[in-house]
Motif scaffolding. Structure first.
Motif, PDB file in Angstrom:
ATOM      1  N   GLU A   1       0.782  -1.244   0.000  1.00  0.00           N
ATOM      2  CA  GLU A   1       0.000   0.000   0.000  1.00  0.00           C
ATOM      3  C   GLU A   1       0.811   1.291   0.000  1.00  0.00           C
ATOM      4  O   GLU A   1       0.243   2.362   0.204  1.00  0.00           O
ATOM      5  CB  GLU A   1      -0.964  -0.027   1.195  1.00  0.00           C
ATOM      6  N   HIS A   2       2.113   1.199  -0.213  1.00  0.00           N
ATOM      7  CA  HIS A   2       2.924   2.410  -0.231  1.00  0.00           C
ATOM      8  C   HIS A   2       3.508   2.656  -1.623  1.00  0.00           C
ATOM      9  O   HIS A   2       3.396   1.816  -2.508  1.00  0.00           O
ATOM     10  CB  HIS A   2       4.066   2.317   0.791  1.00  0.00           C
TER      11      HIS A   2
ATOM     12  N   LYS B   1      -4.349   6.912   2.694  1.00  0.00           N
ATOM     13  CA  LYS B   1      -4.814   5.831   3.568  1.00  0.00           C
ATOM     14  C   LYS B   1      -6.261   5.419   3.274  1.00  0.00           C
ATOM     15  O   LYS B   1      -6.546   4.219   3.095  1.00  0.00           O
ATOM     16  CB  LYS B   1      -4.659   6.220   5.033  1.00  0.00           C
TER      17      LYS B   1
ATOM     18  N   CYS C   1      -6.301   3.484   0.084  1.00  0.00           N
ATOM     19  CA  CYS C   1      -5.816   2.115   0.266  1.00  0.00           C
ATOM     20  C   CYS C   1      -6.840   1.250   0.981  1.00  0.00           C
ATOM     21  O   CYS C   1      -7.027   0.073   0.641  1.00  0.00           O
ATOM     22  CB  CYS C   1      -4.509   2.112   1.062  1.00  0.00           C
ATOM     23  N   ASP C   2      -7.507   1.819   1.981  1.00  0.00           N
ATOM     24  CA  ASP C   2      -8.504   1.060   2.743  1.00  0.00           C
ATOM     25  C   ASP C   2      -9.578   0.475   1.828  1.00  0.00           C
ATOM     26  O   ASP C   2      -9.939  -0.709   1.937  1.00  0.00           O
ATOM     27  CB  ASP C   2      -9.179   1.946   3.794  1.00  0.00           C
TER      28      ASP C   2
ATOM     29  N   ARG D   1      -1.382  -6.090   5.680  1.00  0.00           N
ATOM     30  CA  ARG D   1      -1.363  -4.802   4.978  1.00  0.00           C
ATOM     31  C   ARG D   1      -0.098  -4.060   5.391  1.00  0.00           C
ATOM     32  O   ARG D   1       0.247  -4.021   6.576  1.00  0.00           O
ATOM     33  CB  ARG D   1      -2.603  -3.983   5.338  1.00  0.00           C
TER      34      ARG D   1
ATOM     35  N   THR E   1       0.348  -1.059   5.635  1.00  0.00           N
ATOM     36  CA  THR E   1       0.055   0.147   6.423  1.00  0.00           C
ATOM     37  C   THR E   1      -0.193  -0.179   7.894  1.00  0.00           C
ATOM     38  O   THR E   1      -0.497   0.724   8.682  1.00  0.00           O
ATOM     39  CB  THR E   1      -1.179   0.869   5.840  1.00  0.00           C
ATOM     40  N   GLU E   2      -0.066  -1.441   8.286  1.00  0.00           N
ATOM     41  CA  GLU E   2      -0.272  -1.823   9.684  1.00  0.00           C
ATOM     42  C   GLU E   2       0.893  -1.329  10.548  1.00  0.00           C
ATOM     43  O   GLU E   2       2.056  -1.417  10.134  1.00  0.00           O
ATOM     44  CB  GLU E   2      -0.370  -3.346   9.819  1.00  0.00           C
TER      45      GLU E   2
ATOM     46  N   TYR F   1       5.206  -1.443  10.135  1.00  0.00           N
ATOM     47  CA  TYR F   1       6.125  -0.294  10.247  1.00  0.00           C
ATOM     48  C   TYR F   1       7.288  -0.648  11.170  1.00  0.00           C
ATOM     49  O   TYR F   1       8.455  -0.393  10.858  1.00  0.00           O
ATOM     50  CB  TYR F   1       5.383   0.928  10.798  1.00  0.00           C
TER      51      TYR F   1
ATOM     52  N   TRP G   1       4.345   9.170   0.820  1.00  0.00           N
ATOM     53  CA  TRP G   1       3.493   8.063   1.234  1.00  0.00           C
ATOM     54  C   TRP G   1       4.324   6.784   1.334  1.00  0.00           C
ATOM     55  O   TRP G   1       4.510   6.048   0.373  1.00  0.00           O
ATOM     56  CB  TRP G   1       2.337   7.876   0.257  1.00  0.00           C
TER      57      TRP G   1
END
Length: 545
Positions: free
Chosen positions: A57-58, A74, A77-78, A100, A102-103, A107, A222
Motif C-alpha cells: 500500500e505504499h 490511507k 488504500c482502505d 497490509r 500500512t499496519e 512499520y 506516502w
C-alpha cells in the motif's frame, strides 16, 4: 532421542498493489498458494501450515493514484485493500494472515530491518542517478532501457514501462556484495524458472549495482520514513518484501513460535517481479543472516486477447463476476487446470464454460448422478447396499478379476495417486489436476461400457458401481485442495465418512494394488451408499443459465 519437530509449512502470495481493484491474475496467485497450503494440510494434518496474502500500500504510484482521486492515501488504500480481502473470502482462500503494509506492526518490522542492515554496514548514503519507472517503482540501468520510435519515449526493456531520468541523494544497499552468493543460491535451487525474467534472460546476466533504497520525502511522502532521517522515505520494495517475515512476527527474539516457519517453503510470484524476489529479497536476507526462501514458484501471466491483463490497459477479467457466474470452485478448477506455470494462459469465458460443462458437470457430476440413481442402487446386492445401515465394508467382492472392460479403470485407479503426488511435489499443479480429469473420464467410459442398468447379474452391477464409486472417491480426496467445497459435497453424496477422506486412507486404499493369479486384486475397500431417504435433490454441478 526425541525427534526434531517438523518445520511448519509456509506459503505466500505476492502482496497485491492497491493502485486499482483486483483482477483474475491476482485471483490465480491466491488460489495457487491456497491449493499448496491445503495440499500440505491434506498430506500431513498434524503439520502447522501458515499461508500469507495481503496488500502492498505504499509508493509513488499509490500516492499519485490517490491524488488523482482527490482523497488521502490511507482511505484510498482502505477501500481497495478491502476488495482484495473480499476476493480472498469469495474464492475460499484458507490464509492464516491477511497483511497490509500500512499496519503499525509492519512499520515496526521494516524499521527494525533497516536498523539491522545499517548496523551491519550494508547501508550507506550517496548520490544516485538513473532511469526511473513510476509504474515499476524501480531504477533501471542504461542497458536496460530502449527507445520507442513511435512517441520518442524511453521504456524499461524488461517491463515496457515508461521511464524518466532522476538524480537525487539517497541511501543505498550494498547489493553488489552478494552477486556470487546469489548466483550460487539460484543455480543450486531445483527450480530454474525463477532464474529468468519475462524475456527469458538470466536475471544475473548484467552486473549487480548497489541498490537505491530510499526516496526523498519531498517527492515520496506516502511510505515508511527512514529511521532518524525523515527527509527520506524507505523504498517501497524494501518495505513490501519485509511483509513475508512481518507475518511471522518479525522482529524475532529467541526461537520458536511462528519464527520456526521461516524460511518460506513456497513463495508464489509472477514473472514481472522475479528480479525483486530473486535478487533483492535473498540479498537482504543474507545481509540479515537469515535463510532465503526454499522455492520461488514463478508463474506466467493471464492474458485477454493475448495481451497481459493490465489495469492501465483496461483488459482485465472481473474475478467477482466469474465467481458469481460459475461458482468459486469451478473458477478455481479452471485456473488450476490451465495454470500458466511456464507460459502464459488466455482467460476466456467461453473456455471456463467449456471446462465447467465438460469436466465438472459432464464428467464428475454426471457420474455421481448415475451411480446414485434410485434405479441403479435398487439393482445392487442387498449385502452391498444395506449392511451397517447403508455404510458398509466390502472385501474384494470375491476377487473381482481383470477383464477387457474393467482393466483400464482398474489400472488408472491404482496409478493416479502416486502420479498426482509426483506432480504436486514438483509444483506442476495443472498436470496433477489433469490426472484426476483423466481418471474420471476413464471411469465414465468404463461405466458406459459396463452398462449396469441393463445387467441382470447383481455382482456385475456391484462391480460397475464399485469402480465408478472408487474413482469418484479418490477424485474427491485429490481435488479437495482445488475445489474444497464441491469435493466435500461430492464425498458427502458418496456417503464417504471423515476417516475415509484422508491422505493416509487414500494411500492405504489406492496406493498399490496386490496381485494374485486372477490379476489385480482390490485392497480392503469401504463402500458407502447413502440411505434412500437421504438422497440429494439438487445436482452437484447445476446447469448454467
Amino acid at each position: 532421542a526425541v525427534p526434531a519437530p517438523t518445520k511448519p509449512y509456509y506459503v505466500t502470495t505476492p502482496i497485491f498493489y492497491v493502485n486499482s481493484v483486483p483482477h483474475v491474475g491476482h485471483l490465480f496467485s491466491g488460489v495457487l498458494a491456497d491449493v499448496l497450503a491445503r495440499y500440505a494440510r491434506l498430506k500431513d494434518p498434524n503439520r502447522e501450515v501458515y499461508f500469507c496474502t495481503g496488500t502492498d500500500e505504499h509508493g509513488l504510484k499509490i500516492q499519485r493514484a490517490a491524488e488523482a482521486k482527490g482523497v488521502p492515501p490511507k482511505p484510498f488504500c482502505d477501500g481497495i485493500s478491502t476488495r482484495f480481502e473480499d476476493l480472498a473470502k469469495a474464492a475460499g482462500l484458507s490464509h492464516t494472515r491477511f497483511i497490509r503494509t500500512t499496519e503499525p506492526v509492519h512499520y515496526k518490522a521494516v524499521e527494525h530491518l533497516w536498523r539491522e542492515l545499517l548496523a551491519g554496514g550494508w547501508i550507506y548514503k550517496g548520490s544516485h542517478s538513473g532511469w526511473y519507472s513510476v509504474s515499476d517503482e524501480a531504477f533501471y540501468t542504461p542497458n536496460q532501457i530502449i527507445d520507442v520510435e513511435i512517441d520518442g519515449e524511453r521504456v524499461a526493456q524488461e517491463s515496457g514501462s515508461r521511464v524518466e531520468w532522476m538524480e537525487e541523494e539517497n541511501y543505498k544497499f550494498r547489493l553488489s556484495a552478494f552477486r556470487e552468493k546469489l548466483i550460487e543460491w539460484l543455480e543450486s535451487n531445483p527450480r530454474s524458472e525463477h532464474e529468468v525474467n519475462d524475456k527469458g534472460e538470466k536475471i544475473y546476466t548484467h552486473p549487480l549495482e548497489d541498490l537505491s533504497i530510499s526516496r526523498p520525502s519531498s517527492r515520496l511522502s506516502w511510505g515508511i520514513p527512514v529511521p532518524d532521517d525523515p527527509e527520506h522515505t524507505i523504498y517501497v520494495w524494501i518495505d513490501a518484501l519485509t511483509n513475508y517475515i512481518t507475518a511471522l512476527g518479525y522482529p524475532w527474539s529467541g526461537s520458536g513460535g511462528k519464527q520456526a516457519a521461516w524460511p518460506a517453503d513456497i513463495q508464489v510470484i509472477g514473472l514481472d517481479i522475479v528480479r525483486f524476489h530473486a535478487i533483492y529479497w535473498p540479498a537482504m536476507l543474507f545481509a540479515l543472516g537469515l535463510e532465503p526462501p526454499k522455492t520461488l514458484l514463478t508463474h506466467g501471466h493471464w492474458t485477454m486477447d493475448n495481451f497481459k491483463m493490465s489495469k492501465s490497459r483496461g483488459n482485465v477479467a472481473d474475478p467477482f463476476k466469474a465467481i458469481e457466474t460459475y461458482g468459486a470452485d469451478a473458477v478455481r478448477y479452471y485456473l488450476m487446470r490451465n495454470a500458466p506455470l511456464v507460459t502464459k494462459s488466455d482467460w476466456s469465458d467461453a473456455q471456463v464454460k467449456k471446462h465447467y460443462q465438460r469436466d465438472l458437470l459432464g464428467m464428475i457430476g454426471n457420474l455421481c448422478n448415475r451411480i446414485n440413481s434410485e434405479k441403479l442402487v435398487a439393482k445392487l446386492p442387498a449385502a452391498y447396499r444395506y449392511r451397517l445401515s447403508g455404510k458398509q465394508m466390502l472385501r474384494n467382492m470375491g476377487n473381482v478379476q481383470s477383464n477387457e472392460v474393467n482393466a483400464p479403470v482398474q489400472e488408472i485407479l491404482f496409478e493416479t495417486l502416486g502420479q498426482f503426488e509426483g506432480k504436486m511435489d514438483t509444483l506442476e499443479v495443472n498436470k496433477a489436476v489433469a490426472l484426476v480429469s483423466e481418471l474420471v473420464e476413464r471411469a465414465n467410459s468404463f461405466f458406459t461400457h459396463a452398462a449396469p442398468w441393463s445387467e441382470t447379474d447383481p455382482v456385475r452391477v456391484a462391480e460397475a458401481h464399485l469402480y465408478a464409486h472408487q474413482a469418484l472417491h479418490l477424485s474427491g480426496i485429490l481435488l479437495h485442495p482445488v475445489m474444497p467445497t464441491k469435493a466435500s459435497e461430492l464425498l458427502d453424496r458418496l456417503g464417504v465418512q471423515p476417516g475415509q477422506r484422508t491422505w493416509a486412507y487414500a494411500r492405504r486404499t489406492f496406493g498399490s494394488p496386490r496381485s494374485n493369479e486372477h490379476g489385480l486384486e482390490t485392497p480392503w475397500i469401504e463402500v458407502c451408499t447413502r440411505p434412500d431417504n437421504d438422497r440429494p435433490t439438487t445436482p452437484l454441478f447445476p446447469r448454467l443459465s
